[in-house]
Design a protein around this motif. Sequence first.
Motif, PDB file in Angstrom:
ATOM      1  N   GLY A  39      -8.492-109.194   8.081  1.00  0.00           N
ATOM      2  CA  GLY A  39      -9.393-108.507   7.160  1.00  0.00           C
ATOM      3  C   GLY A  39     -10.830-108.802   7.534  1.00  0.00           C
ATOM      4  O   GLY A  39     -11.201-109.957   7.738  1.00  0.00           O
ATOM      5  N   THR A  40     -11.626-107.766   7.649  1.00  0.00           N
ATOM      6  CA  THR A  40     -13.024-107.987   8.015  1.00  0.00           C
ATOM      7  C   THR A  40     -13.760-108.765   6.929  1.00  0.00           C
ATOM      8  O   THR A  40     -14.714-109.477   7.231  1.00  0.00           O
ATOM      9  CB  THR A  40     -13.734-106.653   8.288  1.00  0.00           C
ATOM     10  OG1 THR A  40     -13.610-105.814   7.151  1.00  0.00           O
ATOM     11  CG2 THR A  40     -13.152-105.968   9.511  1.00  0.00           C
ATOM     12  N   LYS A  41     -13.302-108.646   5.699  1.00  0.00           N
ATOM     13  CA  LYS A  41     -13.939-109.383   4.617  1.00  0.00           C
ATOM     14  C   LYS A  41     -13.812-110.894   4.850  1.00  0.00           C
ATOM     15  O   LYS A  41     -14.698-111.660   4.473  1.00  0.00           O
ATOM     16  CB  LYS A  41     -13.318-108.998   3.278  1.00  0.00           C
ATOM     17  CG  LYS A  41     -14.102-109.510   2.092  1.00  0.00           C
ATOM     18  CD  LYS A  41     -13.614-108.904   0.801  1.00  0.00           C
ATOM     19  CE  LYS A  41     -14.456-107.684   0.558  1.00  0.00           C
ATOM     20  NZ  LYS A  41     -14.292-107.093  -0.737  1.00  0.00           N
ATOM     21  N   ASN A  42     -12.724-111.310   5.520  1.00  0.00           N
ATOM     22  CA  ASN A  42     -12.525-112.735   5.825  1.00  0.00           C
ATOM     23  C   ASN A  42     -13.592-113.278   6.766  1.00  0.00           C
ATOM     24  O   ASN A  42     -13.796-114.490   6.828  1.00  0.00           O
ATOM     25  CB  ASN A  42     -11.147-112.971   6.444  1.00  0.00           C
ATOM     26  CG  ASN A  42     -10.022-112.664   5.482  1.00  0.00           C
ATOM     27  OD1 ASN A  42     -10.223-112.605   4.271  1.00  0.00           O
ATOM     28  ND2 ASN A  42      -8.836-112.462   6.016  1.00  0.00           N
TER      29      ASN A  42
ATOM     30  N   GLY B 215     -16.733-111.936   6.725  1.00  0.00           N
ATOM     31  CA  GLY B 215     -18.015-111.580   6.126  1.00  0.00           C
ATOM     32  C   GLY B 215     -18.542-110.198   6.492  1.00  0.00           C
ATOM     33  O   GLY B 215     -19.741-109.968   6.448  1.00  0.00           O
ATOM     34  N   VAL B 216     -17.632-109.277   6.847  1.00  0.00           N
ATOM     35  CA  VAL B 216     -18.035-107.923   7.238  1.00  0.00           C
ATOM     36  C   VAL B 216     -17.367-106.922   6.307  1.00  0.00           C
ATOM     37  O   VAL B 216     -16.162-107.023   6.052  1.00  0.00           O
ATOM     38  CB  VAL B 216     -17.629-107.631   8.702  1.00  0.00           C
ATOM     39  CG1 VAL B 216     -17.966-106.210   9.100  1.00  0.00           C
ATOM     40  CG2 VAL B 216     -18.291-108.627   9.645  1.00  0.00           C
ATOM     41  N   ASP B 217     -18.122-105.976   5.820  1.00  0.00           N
ATOM     42  CA  ASP B 217     -17.571-104.930   4.982  1.00  0.00           C
ATOM     43  C   ASP B 217     -16.740-103.969   5.837  1.00  0.00           C
ATOM     44  O   ASP B 217     -17.214-103.506   6.876  1.00  0.00           O
ATOM     45  CB  ASP B 217     -18.706-104.168   4.279  1.00  0.00           C
ATOM     46  CG  ASP B 217     -18.184-103.090   3.365  1.00  0.00           C
ATOM     47  OD1 ASP B 217     -17.651-103.435   2.294  1.00  0.00           O
ATOM     48  OD2 ASP B 217     -18.292-101.900   3.737  1.00  0.00           O
ATOM     49  N   GLN B 218     -15.514-103.675   5.403  1.00  0.00           N
ATOM     50  CA  GLN B 218     -14.611-102.820   6.181  1.00  0.00           C
ATOM     51  C   GLN B 218     -15.195-101.429   6.406  1.00  0.00           C
ATOM     52  O   GLN B 218     -15.078-100.865   7.497  1.00  0.00           O
ATOM     53  CB  GLN B 218     -13.248-102.708   5.476  1.00  0.00           C
ATOM     54  CG  GLN B 218     -12.280-101.756   6.158  1.00  0.00           C
ATOM     55  CD  GLN B 218     -11.877-102.174   7.561  1.00  0.00           C
ATOM     56  OE1 GLN B 218     -11.711-103.351   7.832  1.00  0.00           O
ATOM     57  NE2 GLN B 218     -11.724-101.221   8.460  1.00  0.00           N
TER      58      GLN B 218
ATOM     59  N   ASP C  73     -18.381-100.533   6.534  1.00  0.00           N
ATOM     60  CA  ASP C  73     -19.465-100.630   7.513  1.00  0.00           C
ATOM     61  C   ASP C  73     -18.906-100.796   8.926  1.00  0.00           C
ATOM     62  O   ASP C  73     -19.373-100.159   9.872  1.00  0.00           O
ATOM     63  CB  ASP C  73     -20.397-101.801   7.191  1.00  0.00           C
ATOM     64  CG  ASP C  73     -21.184-101.586   5.910  1.00  0.00           C
ATOM     65  OD1 ASP C  73     -21.300-100.427   5.467  1.00  0.00           O
ATOM     66  OD2 ASP C  73     -21.668-102.592   5.349  1.00  0.00           O
TER      67      ASP C  73
ATOM     68  N   SER D  66     -15.862 -99.914  10.071  1.00  0.00           N
ATOM     69  CA  SER D  66     -15.219 -98.661  10.499  1.00  0.00           C
ATOM     70  C   SER D  66     -16.250 -97.598  10.847  1.00  0.00           C
ATOM     71  O   SER D  66     -16.120 -96.925  11.869  1.00  0.00           O
ATOM     72  CB  SER D  66     -14.290 -98.127   9.415  1.00  0.00           C
ATOM     73  OG  SER D  66     -13.027 -98.693   9.513  1.00  0.00           O
TER      74      SER D  66
ATOM     75  N   GLU E 203     -17.522-116.355  15.065  1.00  0.00           N
ATOM     76  CA  GLU E 203     -16.113-115.945  15.127  1.00  0.00           C
ATOM     77  C   GLU E 203     -15.661-115.822  16.576  1.00  0.00           C
ATOM     78  O   GLU E 203     -14.543-116.187  16.917  1.00  0.00           O
ATOM     79  CB  GLU E 203     -15.899-114.601  14.415  1.00  0.00           C
ATOM     80  CG  GLU E 203     -16.104-114.636  12.929  1.00  0.00           C
ATOM     81  CD  GLU E 203     -15.086-115.488  12.199  1.00  0.00           C
ATOM     82  OE1 GLU E 203     -13.904-115.502  12.604  1.00  0.00           O
ATOM     83  OE2 GLU E 203     -15.476-116.161  11.226  1.00  0.00           O
TER      84      GLU E 203
END
Length: 164
Positions: free
Chosen positions: A77-80, A82-85, A87, A89, A114
């Motif tokens: 998950g991109t949220k893991n 710190g990135v909004d999915q 944004d 995509s 990361e």
Amino acid sequence: MKTNSKKAMRVLGVVFLVNALLVATHLGEFWPFSIYPMFSQAGNPWTRALLTEIPPSQKDIDWDITGLDDIEGNPIGTKNIGVDQIDFSNFVVKTKEWNRKRLQALRFMLGEGELETKNLLVYKVNGKLSEQDQVEITYTPFIYFTKDSTYYNPKLDSAAYFSQ
């Protein structure tokens, strides 16, 4: 009687004027004519991005288009990180020409920290309705990031995507 019809016409005129102003200030769309795909894009093909973590021990990437059961690595998950999915995509899907600056921006978005500890593979995920009204989804490996390298899918027409 004429007063009521004039009043009704004024009310309708105000309603249409308010609607026109809202449509004009919302990219030409206003609910129920929404820009949200569930309203305006139902049944159209779509493309999103998926991020997977590749184990450091894995040396080779299978660059073939595949289905969900055969994707490389574990989806994360991109949220893991710190990135909004949305944004993520939008960045991957809407970038038409990839150059060093765009790749650096994507590396920055994913987080250099990361990439110090993880190898990340970006997929373009395409979905569409088949003629049998079934959803067909394909996963295309697109860009592979390691700590100090970036690899493009050699099976894609690199001239169409990547410039120097």
